[in-house]
Design an enzyme around this catalytic site. Structure first.
Site, PDB file in Angstrom:
ATOM      1  N   HIS A 206      30.878  79.450  -4.110  1.00 29.05           N
ATOM      2  CA  HIS A 206      29.889  78.511  -4.661  1.00 29.05           C
ATOM      3  C   HIS A 206      30.411  77.080  -4.719  1.00 29.05           C
ATOM      4  CE1 HIS A 206      27.891  82.209  -5.505  1.00 29.05           C
ATOM      5  NE2 HIS A 206      28.754  82.568  -6.436  1.00 29.05           N
ATOM      6  N   ARG A 207      31.318  76.773  -3.838  1.00 26.20           N
ATOM      7  CA  ARG A 207      31.906  75.420  -3.762  1.00 26.20           C
ATOM      8  C   ARG A 207      32.619  75.003  -5.052  1.00 26.20           C
ATOM      9  NH1 ARG A 207      30.521  74.369   1.157  1.00 26.20           N
ATOM     10  NH2 ARG A 207      28.395  74.592   1.928  1.00 26.20           N
TER      11      ARG A 207
END
Ligand SMILES: Cc1cc2nc3c(=O)[nH]c(=O)nc-3n(C[C@H](O)[C@H](O)[C@H](O)COP(=O)(O)O)c2cc1C
Length: 168
Positions: free
Chosen positions: A146-147
């Site tokens: 999710h970065r």
């Protein structure tokens, strides 16, 4: 590694070079001192380096900023002597970064250099050698789902390294 340099007018260019070695003095690479990057390094010794390992963990990136110095002639001689003969010939024959009219012109230069060094070791061209990058900033970037990546940054101020973190 990607090596980014800038010229006297502030234009920036980047290319891949081989990281030859790393130790407490810095990171070493070798090239033609009369190439585009050589001219840029003469104007501005500051560089940025970047590594990317796509297959390591969830990806790893290492970003480095620092200052270059030319290696001594002896250090460049040592590495040049260890290179394959074909690469040694190429270092004389290639006018790296200059315009080449056609491939035949380059091939004719290679033949001429081979003739010149027939039956003898190829000495290092004076325009070919190494640089060492002394880092003043190193960032280790670890990819995450999710970065939500992790960024650990080390900065050197007056010889002291400080560790910090950055938002991804
Ligand atoms: C995997 C790879 C490794 C390379 N290693 C070097 C190197 O160690 N030294 C070098 O001068 N050029 C190396 N090159 C070529 C450079 O990317 C570049 O084309 C060349 O140095 C000319 O750059 P310049 O015109 O910006 O000076 C490498 C290219 C690749 C793709």
């Amino acid at each position: 590694m990607t090596l980014a340099t800038s010229d006297a007018r502030g234009s920036v260019s980047a290319r891949i070079v081989l990281l030859k070695s790393v130790d407490t003095r810095g990171l070493r690479f070798f090239t033609n001192y009369e190439s585009a990057k050589g001219a840029q390094l003469a104007a501005h010794p500051q560089v940025a380096l970047c590594f990317h390992w796509k297959m390591l963990r969830e990806q790893v990136q290492v970003r480095i900023e620092g200052t270059t110095e030319k290696l001594s002639a002896e250090e460049s001689d040592d590495y040049f002597a260890s290179r394959p003969r074909g690469s040694q010939i190429g270092a004389w024959a290639s006018l790296q970064s200059q315009t080449l009219a056609d491939r035949e012109t380059f091939e004719a230069r290679i033949v001429e250099v081979e003739r010149r060094f027939a039956d003898q070791p190829v000495v290092r061209p004076p325009h070919w050698g190494g640089y060492v990058v002394q880092p003043d900033c190193i960032e280790f970037w670890y990819g995450a789902l999710h970065r939500l990546h992790e960024r650990v940054r080390y900065e050197c101020e007056s010889g002291e390294w400080r560790k910090g973190m950055l938002y991804p």
